[in-house]
Write an enzyme that holds these catalytic residues in place. Structure first.
Site, mmCIF file in Angstrom:
data_model
loop_
_atom_site.group_PDB
_atom_site.id
_atom_site.type_symbol
_atom_site.label_atom_id
_atom_site.label_comp_id
_atom_site.label_asym_id
_atom_site.label_seq_id
_atom_site.Cartn_x
_atom_site.Cartn_y
_atom_site.Cartn_z
ATOM 1 N N GLU A 241 0.855 -1.189 0.000
ATOM 2 C CA GLU A 241 0.000 0.000 0.000
ATOM 3 C C GLU A 241 0.887 1.232 0.000
ATOM 4 O OE1 GLU A 241 -2.639 -0.069 3.374
ATOM 5 O OE2 GLU A 241 -3.702 -1.830 2.625
ATOM 6 N N LYS A 243 2.428 4.526 1.307
ATOM 7 C CA LYS A 243 2.585 5.076 2.661
ATOM 8 C C LYS A 243 2.332 6.578 2.562
ATOM 9 C CE LYS A 243 5.678 5.396 6.630
ATOM 10 N NZ LYS A 243 5.277 6.719 7.050
ATOM 11 N N ARG A 248 -2.452 9.990 11.264
ATOM 12 C CA ARG A 248 -3.264 8.807 11.456
ATOM 13 C C ARG A 248 -4.659 9.237 11.881
ATOM 14 N NH1 ARG A 248 -1.277 3.553 12.239
ATOM 15 N NH2 ARG A 248 -3.032 2.141 11.998
ATOM 16 N N ARG A 263 -3.480 9.543 16.207
ATOM 17 C CA ARG A 263 -2.694 8.403 16.676
ATOM 18 C C ARG A 263 -2.455 8.443 18.173
ATOM 19 N NH1 ARG A 263 2.944 6.708 14.002
ATOM 20 N NH2 ARG A 263 3.910 5.741 15.788
ATOM 21 N N GLU A 293 -5.240 7.314 6.964
ATOM 22 C CA GLU A 293 -4.251 8.391 7.066
ATOM 23 C C GLU A 293 -4.773 9.586 6.266
ATOM 24 O OE1 GLU A 293 -1.244 7.822 8.747
ATOM 25 O OE2 GLU A 293 0.090 9.389 7.971
ATOM 26 N N PHE A 333 -7.499 2.363 5.317
ATOM 27 C CA PHE A 333 -6.873 1.068 5.067
ATOM 28 C C PHE A 333 -7.301 -0.045 6.027
ATOM 29 C CE2 PHE A 333 -3.619 4.004 6.838
ATOM 30 C CZ PHE A 333 -3.538 3.500 8.119
ATOM 31 N N ARG A 408 4.109 -2.598 17.510
ATOM 32 C CA ARG A 408 4.832 -2.879 16.265
ATOM 33 C C ARG A 408 5.158 -4.356 16.287
ATOM 34 N NH1 ARG A 408 6.461 2.122 14.418
ATOM 35 N NH2 ARG A 408 6.480 3.682 16.050
ATOM 36 N N LYS A 414 7.339 -0.844 6.885
ATOM 37 C CA LYS A 414 7.435 0.330 6.008
ATOM 38 C C LYS A 414 8.730 0.265 5.208
ATOM 39 C CE LYS A 414 8.544 2.748 10.167
ATOM 40 N NZ LYS A 414 8.466 3.738 11.134
HETATM 41 P P1 AMP Z 1 5.965 5.674 10.892
HETATM 42 O O1 AMP Z 1 5.111 6.791 11.443
HETATM 43 O O2 AMP Z 1 7.170 6.153 10.149
HETATM 44 O O3 AMP Z 1 6.224 4.588 11.913
HETATM 45 O O4 AMP Z 1 5.087 4.948 9.764
HETATM 46 C C1 AMP Z 1 3.914 4.290 10.052
HETATM 47 C C2 AMP Z 1 2.730 5.210 9.858
HETATM 48 O O5 AMP Z 1 2.474 5.415 8.474
HETATM 49 C C3 AMP Z 1 1.440 4.627 10.353
HETATM 50 O O6 AMP Z 1 1.312 4.752 11.738
HETATM 51 C C4 AMP Z 1 0.412 5.448 9.614
HETATM 52 O O7 AMP Z 1 0.132 6.634 10.331
HETATM 53 C C5 AMP Z 1 1.124 5.826 8.325
HETATM 54 N N1 AMP Z 1 0.566 5.220 7.107
HETATM 55 C C6 AMP Z 1 0.509 5.827 5.913
HETATM 56 N N2 AMP Z 1 -0.029 5.042 4.981
HETATM 57 C C7 AMP Z 1 -0.340 3.869 5.590
HETATM 58 C C8 AMP Z 1 -0.920 2.648 5.122
HETATM 59 N N3 AMP Z 1 -1.271 2.471 3.862
HETATM 60 N N4 AMP Z 1 -1.073 1.652 6.044
HETATM 61 C C9 AMP Z 1 -0.706 1.812 7.334
HETATM 62 N N5 AMP Z 1 -0.149 2.944 7.813
HETATM 63 C C10 AMP Z 1 0.044 3.977 6.952
#
Ligand code: AMP
Length: 550
Positions: A241, A243, A248, A263, A293, A333, A408, A414
């Site tokens: 998917e 990102k 959030r 979040r 998101e 999502f 996590r 990611k």
């Molecule tokens: P990070 O904040 O760098 O840990 O990346 C994870 C975050 O990306 C998640 O907590 C979401 O807020 C965001 N995110 C963006 N697109 C998606 C997606 N398609 N699925 C899940 N999370 C996503």
């Protein structure tokens, strides 16, 4: 309950570094709390809000004023004492002991009063707000004993150092009320508040029901590096998917009533009347909780930098105006709850199908781009397209996995490009506060345009204590100008900086700033000002980022 009892707890906790011992102390305290359990649990963590939920909005300077006012000292006396103690809590204690103005009659400080006064702080805004905050905290200090004042100050500033982390509280609640740690953690993920969890644990009501309108901790992703193939191969059945780089968004729908949470479980419904409307029009289910998101977009629907979105989140007035100025796009999502059923234990494959069924997509309220594939070539293509469309990268998901709130667990990975480090030079720095007054707390970084230096941001965290000490030693001898706590230094110290992203910025002369900079190493032995990166290189990296250019 008197606040003095909590102070006793804090002292006991400070008396040991052993986790088990701390857990035992906390468990005993929770068991004996009686009706004040909720407030006592939250305060035992050194806060009146669960972590990240709210900032109290009181800084060190304001606390100095309050201490001065309550103890009858002027600013200079407070600053002098602070220099000696290096800690505002201890400054308050000392000055309270040697108080020039004794109160006529001192009320005993109650837990209710501490909790209620501090909880009022984040809501105070507008004219006269400083004075109102000063009065609320001042009232607490006035009623404190010197010992109590230490902790009032530390809680107000969010600087408790009793070492009570979430894991410890979880274990202590489990032990106090004879429950399983796993159950307690699960409850926390649903309720997001250890005070509520403790109350439930005490009465044995640990059934995990979901309430629409009460936020749930969202599922998180793990780092999956920058190798799409490796990430895809982790799962038997994978999906990729986009990102989206936004915030959030957990949407709760109960009939026509919509709530939107972030979040950090903050209720942001008021700031996003547009999400409310879209959810009312586009979600076909009567009752559900869905996850996605939200991005800021321009009039053509292209994603805009995060700064735009943060204006939307922080906005308290004239909301309708910002709604028009900064349009948004919600990318959904997941579904957590649907028509009375908890969906968390279903595999993503089923949840995704359910989500598809209940959302009537529009341009600004849609499903995330999603491709189910274990074909590396297809996934690579998806990744490149996501970057070209201006996204940060992709999330690779395990289609067989359940929804794991708040953790996590490696079901979502990611994947995003690794940014090349930059060599920059330090042109300025700022002294720290209190115990850190002899160290610099932040440094100003510059790149080069020909022989001219152009600043490209400040780095205020992202170094270890050792690195900070070394930097301070190097920079001290290079100071050329001092303005209050800020200094300018001769440009001699070159450092290698890692970061997450380059952003355009009007704040710095280079026109760019780094997101999440961190110090990789000091390079002054090998490199001088001539060798640092140029603004042209930064521009090139910026252009390449997110596939803006190849
Ligand atoms: P990070 O904040 O760098 O840990 O990346 C994870 C975050 O990306 C998640 O907590 C979401 O807020 C965001 N995110 C963006 N697109 C998606 C997606 N398609 N699925 C899940 N999370 C996503």
């Amino acid at each position: 309950m008197q606040f003095a009892e909590l102070v006793r707890l804090y002292k006991n906790l400070e008396g040991t570094t052993k986790k088990l011992e701390k857990t035992k102390i906390l468990a005993g305290f929770y068991r004996d709390c009686g009706d004040d359990l909720y407030k006592a649990v939250v305060l035992s963590m050194g806060t009146v809000y669960q972590k990240g939920e709210q900032e109290l909005g009181v800084a060190g300077e304001m606390v100095k004023r309050i201490i001065g006012k309550v103890t009858g000292n002027n600013d200079k006396d407070v600053v002098e004492t602070f220099k000696k103690t290096g800690d505002l809590g201890l400054t308050a204690e000392y000055l309270m002991k040697h108080r020039k103005q004794k109160p006529l009659a001192r009320k005993d400080l109650s837990v209710d009063m501490v909790f209620d006064n501090l909880r009022k702080l984040p809501d105070i805004s507008g004219s006269g707000s400083q004075e109102k905050k000063i009065d609320l905290v001042g009232e607490l200090l006035s009623s404190s004993t010197p010992e109590e004042s230490i902790y009032i100050v530390r809680i107000t500033l969010g600087q408790m150092r009793t070492g009570v982390a979430a894991g410890l509280v979880r274990d202590a609640i489990a032990s106090a009320f004879n429950q399983e740690k796993k159950e307690i953690e699960h409850m926390f993920n649903l309720l997001g508040d250890y005070g509520l969890v403790a109350e439930r644990a005490k009465t044995g009501k640990l059934k995990t029901e979901i309430h629409i309108g009460r936020p749930i901790n969202v599922m998180l992703a793990e780092r999956g590096g920058s190798d799409v193939k490796a990430a895809i191969e982790t799962f038997k059945n994978a999906a990729v998917e986009k990102k989206y780089d936004g915030f959030r968004t957990e949407i709760h729908k109960n009939g026509n009533e919509i709530k939107v949470f972030s979040r950090r479980l903050e209720d942001v419904t008021r700031q996003f009347p547009d999400i409310v409307k879209m959810a009312q029009n586009s979600i076909k289910a009567k009752k559900c909780i869905i996850d996605g998101e939200t991005l800021a977009v321009n009039s053509k629907g292209k994603p805009m930098p995060f700064q735009h979105l943060s204006r939307r989140i922080q906005r308290k007035y004239d909301i309708e105006k910002t709604v028009k100025e900064i349009p948004i796009q919600v990318n959904l999502f997941d579904v957590i709850y649907l028509e009375g059923e908890n969906c968390m234990n279903l595999p993503l494959r089923e949840r995704w199908l359910m989500l598809k069924k209940i959302v009537k997509e529009t341009e600004n309220f849609k499903l995330a781009e999603h491709l189910e594939t274990n074909d590396v070539k297809e996934a690579e293509k998806f990744y490149q397209n996501a970057l070209r469309a201006g996204e940060e990268g992709i999330i690779v998901k395990n289609m067989d996995a359940h929804y794991q709130p708040g953790r996590r667990v490696g079901f979502w990975l990611k994947v995003k490009p690794i940014m090349e480090p930059l060599d920059l030079i330090v042109t300025g720095a700022e002294w720290g506060e209190g115990k850190r007054a002899n160290w610099f707390s932040s440094v100003l970084l510059a790149c080069r345009n020909g022989s001219k230096l152009l600043e490209t941001g400040k780095m205020a965290s992202g170094f270890t204590e050792d690195q900070l000490e070394e930097l301070t030693k190097k920079l001290k001898g290079l100071i050329v100008e001092t303005h209050g706590k800020e200094v300018k230094v001769k440009p001699e110290v070159v450092i290698e900086i890692g970061y997450e992203e380059i952003q355009e910025s009007s704040k710095y002369p280079s026109g760019y700033a780094l997101r999440f900079p961190r110090l990789l190493r000091l390079r002054e032995e090998e490199k001088t000002v001539k060798d640092i990166d140029t603004v042209q290189t930064i521009k090139k990296l910026y252009d390449m980022q997110r596939g803006r250019k190849k």
